[in-house]
Write a protein that holds these residues in place. Structure first.
Motif, mmCIF file in Angstrom:
data_model
loop_
_atom_site.group_PDB
_atom_site.id
_atom_site.type_symbol
_atom_site.label_atom_id
_atom_site.label_comp_id
_atom_site.label_asym_id
_atom_site.label_seq_id
_atom_site.Cartn_x
_atom_site.Cartn_y
_atom_site.Cartn_z
ATOM 1 N N GLY A 137 -9.951 71.697 20.499
ATOM 2 C CA GLY A 137 -10.114 73.101 20.876
ATOM 3 C C GLY A 137 -11.460 73.689 20.478
ATOM 4 O O GLY A 137 -11.588 74.910 20.369
ATOM 5 N N ASP A 140 -16.193 75.436 23.911
ATOM 6 C CA ASP A 140 -16.113 76.771 24.511
ATOM 7 C C ASP A 140 -16.444 76.744 25.990
ATOM 8 O O ASP A 140 -15.899 77.521 26.778
ATOM 9 C CB ASP A 140 -17.071 77.728 23.800
ATOM 10 N N ARG A 186 -14.592 77.481 31.328
ATOM 11 C CA ARG A 186 -14.014 77.724 30.012
ATOM 12 C C ARG A 186 -12.688 76.982 29.972
ATOM 13 O O ARG A 186 -11.784 77.282 30.753
ATOM 14 C CB ARG A 186 -13.790 79.211 29.747
ATOM 15 N N ALA A 188 -8.991 75.730 28.543
ATOM 16 C CA ALA A 188 -7.843 76.176 27.745
ATOM 17 C C ALA A 188 -6.744 75.116 27.898
ATOM 18 O O ALA A 188 -6.432 74.727 29.035
ATOM 19 C CB ALA A 188 -7.340 77.540 28.205
ATOM 20 N N ARG A 189 -6.213 74.686 26.806
ATOM 21 C CA ARG A 189 -5.155 73.669 26.851
ATOM 22 C C ARG A 189 -4.023 74.170 27.739
ATOM 23 O O ARG A 189 -3.577 75.301 27.633
ATOM 24 C CB ARG A 189 -4.655 73.364 25.444
#
Length: 191
Positions: A137, A140, A186, A188-189
């Protein structure tokens, strides 16, 4: 303030990060608009973050007898940036000025760098390292340059092999020289 971490990677349309064929650099698809974009991306101060393999593949370009005038402007700027390289086998001094060698856990080191750095962090290539950063994570932004080729026969190393599922928010999409796409996401899991 937390520094941003950008995973900057080149790929073919079929997802390969490199090739073993006769394509040449940029798969022969570089153009003036794309090279100007790359130079602008490396204009402001930043810290490079690289794995040992990527660092070592760039080492010949750092030799004193290499004609640095042959390098594209963005590459010269990249080589002028401080770099953190992850390795348990490399030793100082290294040819890249202002190099820090880290033998510890890359996830912990990047987490610390993000917390402490006054400049953005950027990693070009370094697939194994960046897959780990994505999984932790810590990425960015993914800046994916897609060259308009298929290299199914000569392609080497698919960029995202083995990563978890991610949703990608498209931040920017640009086409350079009428054929090369730079897609900025960007991550995101997923779930």
């Amino acid at each position: 303030m937390t520094a941003t971490y950008t995973f900057d990677v080149f790929a073919t349309l079929d997802g390969y990060a490199n090739h073993s064929g006769d394509w040449g650099g940029y798969w022969g698809k570089q153009g003036p608009e794309f090279l100007a974009h790359r130079a602008a991306a490396y204009r402001d101060p930043l810290r490079m973050v690289l794995g040992a393999k990527t660092y070592s593949s760039n080492a010949p370009f750092l030799e004193a007898d290499f004609d640095h005038g042959r390098l594209d402007e963005w590459i010269t700027r990249m080589f002028g940036s401080p770099v953190t390289v992850f390795s348990s086998r490399l030793t100082e001094p290294l040819g890249w000025p202002d190099t820090t060698i880290e033998a510890g856990d890359p996830v912990e080191v990047v987490r610390r760098l993000k917390a402490e750095s006054d400049v953005p962090l950027r990693s070009h290539g370094s697939l194994t390292l960046n897959r780990a950063m994505l999984g932790a994570g810590l990425v960015d932004v993914i800046e994916l340059t897609v060259f308009p080729v298929l290299s199914g026969k000569t392609g080497v190393a698919r960029v995202f092999d083995g990563v978890d599922d991610f949703d990608l928010e498209l931040l920017e999409a640009r086409t350079f020289d009428g054929h090369t796409q730079v897609l900025t996401y960007r991550p995101a899991r997923h779930g």
